[in-house]
Each structure stands twice: as structure tokens, then as C-alpha cells.
Write a protein that holds these residues in place. Structure first.
Motif, PDB file in Angstrom:
ATOM      1  N   GLY A  15       0.496  -1.211  -0.035  1.00  0.00           N
ATOM      2  CA  GLY A  15       0.213   0.073   0.049  1.00  0.00           C
ATOM      3  C   GLY A  15       0.864   1.385  -0.025  1.00  0.00           C
ATOM      4  N   ASP A  16       2.157   1.192   0.282  1.00  0.00           N
ATOM      5  CA  ASP A  16       2.965   2.076   0.412  1.00  0.00           C
ATOM      6  C   ASP A  16       3.357   2.874  -1.176  1.00  0.00           C
ATOM      7  N   SER A  17       4.097   3.883  -1.080  1.00  0.00           N
ATOM      8  CA  SER A  17       4.361   4.224  -2.559  1.00  0.00           C
ATOM      9  C   SER A  17       6.023   4.503  -2.508  1.00  0.00           C
ATOM     10  N   LEU A  18       6.689   4.426  -3.594  1.00  0.00           N
ATOM     11  CA  LEU A  18       8.137   4.629  -3.745  1.00  0.00           C
ATOM     12  C   LEU A  18       8.486   5.250  -4.917  1.00  0.00           C
ATOM     13  N   ARG A  19       9.393   5.854  -4.919  1.00  0.00           N
ATOM     14  CA  ARG A  19       9.883   6.460  -6.353  1.00  0.00           C
ATOM     15  C   ARG A  19      11.289   6.180  -6.620  1.00  0.00           C
ATOM     16  N   LEU A  20      11.688   5.579  -7.956  1.00  0.00           N
ATOM     17  CA  LEU A  20      12.862   5.132  -8.388  1.00  0.00           C
ATOM     18  C   LEU A  20      13.234   6.464  -9.258  1.00  0.00           C
ATOM     19  N   SER A  21      14.586   6.461  -9.301  1.00  0.00           N
ATOM     20  CA  SER A  21      15.201   7.530 -10.083  1.00  0.00           C
ATOM     21  C   SER A  21      16.419   6.838 -10.966  1.00  0.00           C
ATOM     22  N   CYS A  22      16.316   7.162 -12.067  1.00  0.00           N
ATOM     23  CA  CYS A  22      17.423   6.547 -13.023  1.00  0.00           C
ATOM     24  C   CYS A  22      18.522   7.746 -13.808  1.00  0.00           C
ATOM     25  N   ASN A  77      18.630  14.572 -16.754  1.00  0.00           N
ATOM     26  CA  ASN A  77      19.204  13.622 -17.444  1.00  0.00           C
ATOM     27  C   ASN A  77      18.521  12.567 -16.621  1.00  0.00           C
ATOM     28  N   THR A  78      17.335  12.490 -15.957  1.00  0.00           N
ATOM     29  CA  THR A  78      16.768  11.572 -15.194  1.00  0.00           C
ATOM     30  C   THR A  78      15.243  11.025 -15.537  1.00  0.00           C
ATOM     31  N   VAL A  79      15.269   9.682 -15.359  1.00  0.00           N
ATOM     32  CA  VAL A  79      13.759   9.153 -15.680  1.00  0.00           C
ATOM     33  C   VAL A  79      13.351   8.632 -14.382  1.00  0.00           C
ATOM     34  N   TYR A  80      12.130   8.740 -13.914  1.00  0.00           N
ATOM     35  CA  TYR A  80      11.542   8.577 -12.734  1.00  0.00           C
ATOM     36  C   TYR A  80      10.343   7.394 -12.888  1.00  0.00           C
ATOM     37  N   LEU A  81      10.340   6.620 -11.643  1.00  0.00           N
ATOM     38  CA  LEU A  81       9.269   5.665 -11.663  1.00  0.00           C
ATOM     39  C   LEU A  81       8.717   5.877 -10.352  1.00  0.00           C
ATOM     40  N   GLN A  82       7.279   6.615 -10.414  1.00  0.00           N
ATOM     41  CA  GLN A  82       6.314   6.508  -9.372  1.00  0.00           C
ATOM     42  C   GLN A  82       5.804   5.163  -9.025  1.00  0.00           C
ATOM     43  N   MET A  83       5.838   4.756  -8.068  1.00  0.00           N
ATOM     44  CA  MET A  83       4.986   3.420  -7.879  1.00  0.00           C
ATOM     45  C   MET A  83       4.162   3.464  -6.527  1.00  0.00           C
ATOM     46  N   ASN A  84       2.777   3.613  -6.779  1.00  0.00           N
ATOM     47  CA  ASN A  84       1.852   3.764  -5.711  1.00  0.00           C
ATOM     48  C   ASN A  84       1.002   2.425  -5.419  1.00  0.00           C
ATOM     49  N   SER A  85       0.526   2.298  -4.250  1.00  0.00           N
ATOM     50  CA  SER A  85      -0.083   1.203  -3.912  1.00  0.00           C
ATOM     51  C   SER A  85       0.522   0.100  -4.342  1.00  0.00           C
ATOM     52  N   LEU A  86       1.598  -0.208  -3.700  1.00  0.00           N
ATOM     53  CA  LEU A  86       2.528  -1.431  -4.051  1.00  0.00           C
ATOM     54  C   LEU A  86       2.215  -2.629  -3.488  1.00  0.00           C
ATOM     55  N   LYS A  87       2.170  -3.695  -4.111  1.00  0.00           N
ATOM     56  CA  LYS A  87       1.900  -4.930  -3.574  1.00  0.00           C
ATOM     57  C   LYS A  87       3.143  -5.623  -3.403  1.00  0.00           C
ATOM     58  N   PRO A  88       3.016  -7.023  -2.579  1.00  0.00           N
ATOM     59  CA  PRO A  88       4.201  -7.963  -2.407  1.00  0.00           C
ATOM     60  C   PRO A  88       4.593  -8.398  -3.869  1.00  0.00           C
ATOM     61  N   GLU A  89       3.617  -8.649  -4.791  1.00  0.00           N
ATOM     62  CA  GLU A  89       4.170  -9.085  -5.900  1.00  0.00           C
ATOM     63  C   GLU A  89       4.944  -8.112  -6.792  1.00  0.00           C
ATOM     64  N   ASP A  90       5.049  -6.946  -6.669  1.00  0.00           N
ATOM     65  CA  ASP A  90       5.773  -5.732  -7.008  1.00  0.00           C
ATOM     66  C   ASP A  90       7.480  -6.240  -6.715  1.00  0.00           C
ATOM     67  N   THR A  91       7.463  -6.934  -5.558  1.00  0.00           N
ATOM     68  CA  THR A  91       8.846  -7.215  -5.148  1.00  0.00           C
ATOM     69  C   THR A  91       9.818  -7.603  -6.239  1.00  0.00           C
ATOM     70  N   ALA A  92      10.986  -7.093  -6.617  1.00  0.00           N
ATOM     71  CA  ALA A  92      11.861  -7.331  -7.545  1.00  0.00           C
ATOM     72  C   ALA A  92      12.917  -6.288  -7.639  1.00  0.00           C
ATOM     73  N   VAL A  93      14.195  -6.844  -8.453  1.00  0.00           N
ATOM     74  CA  VAL A  93      14.930  -5.781  -8.736  1.00  0.00           C
ATOM     75  C   VAL A  93      14.379  -5.004 -10.031  1.00  0.00           C
ATOM     76  N   TYR A  94      14.785  -3.727  -9.914  1.00  0.00           N
ATOM     77  CA  TYR A  94      14.130  -2.876 -10.985  1.00  0.00           C
ATOM     78  C   TYR A  94      15.313  -2.191 -11.815  1.00  0.00           C
ATOM     79  N   TYR A  95      15.037  -2.369 -12.979  1.00  0.00           N
ATOM     80  CA  TYR A  95      16.336  -1.950 -13.830  1.00  0.00           C
ATOM     81  C   TYR A  95      16.060  -0.881 -14.862  1.00  0.00           C
TER      82      TYR A  95
END
Length: 122
Positions: A15-22, A77-95
């Protein structure tokens, strides 16, 4: 050649959110299509989302539609991935992935970062 460095992963609850950056090196970032893939333990690397050079075209895997948003800041020079309503099945290494052509990114080819771990607890 473009080099990619992902950040922002971590351990969160469902249910939490997380933002990834590249962050990408190189002066031609604004001409690259970018994308995110993920790989869970024991599984293949799967497409998550992609964005064209201008940000005007985006694609999402069905599993993340409505929950994840990809965006880019060409000035940073950055791309983002905003992830909301996270689920256990979203667990992974993100590339993070990059290519001059959007279809190449979507196909899972091009340049890759080393990944960042996202763990979602139930």
C-alpha cells in the motif's frame, strides 16, 4: 554510450509508495527512449513501462497500469518511476533501460543499469 544508475529502492509495506530514479550520463539523454523492467527471484526480467524521448508517449504493463507512472526530466538527465499502492508481487530488482528507439526499449534491448531492489512486505 549511455550509463545508467538506478536509485530509490528499499523495503516498504503493501500500500505504500516509492519513487525510483535513473540518472543517465551523456549529452544525448534527451534523445533516448527510456524504460523500466523488473526481475523477481527465479523469474525472467519483465517489462514494466517505457517513455519516448519527449515524454509524450508511454507504455505500461497491465500489472502496473493505474499504479505506476513513468516520467522524465531531460534537464536533469533523469527518468523516474513513481510506484503507488505497492503490492508484495511488485517485489523485484528494478532495472532502467535506454535506447535511441522506443521499440528497442520495450523489446528489452539497449543499455541497462545495474538495478535497485524493491521489497514490498505484506
Amino acid at each position: 554510450q549511455v550509463q545508467l544508475v538506478e536509485s530509490g529502492g528499499g523495503l516498504v509495506q503493501a500500500g505504500d509508495s516509492l519513487r525510483l530514479s535513473c540518472a543517465a550520463s551523456g549529452r544525448t539523454f534527451s534523445s533516448y527512449a527510456m524504460g523500466w523492467f523488473r526481475q523477481a527471484p527465479g523469474k525472467e526480467r519483465d517489462f514494466v513501462t517505457a517513455i519516448n524521448w519527449s515524454g509524450g508517449t508511454t507504455y505500461y504493463a497491465d500489472s502496473v497500469k493505474g499504479r505506476f507512472t513513468i516520467s522524465r526530466d531531460n534537464a536533469k538527465n533523469t527518468v523516474y518511476l513513481q510506484m503507488n499502492s505497492l503490492k508484495p508481487e511488485d517485489t523485484a530488482v528494478y532495472y532502467c533501460a535506454a535506447s535511441a528507439q522506443l521499440e528497442v526499449v520495450v523489446a528489452g534491448r539497449g543499455h541497462w543499469g545495474r538495478g535497485t531492489q524493491v521489497t514490498v512486505s505484506s
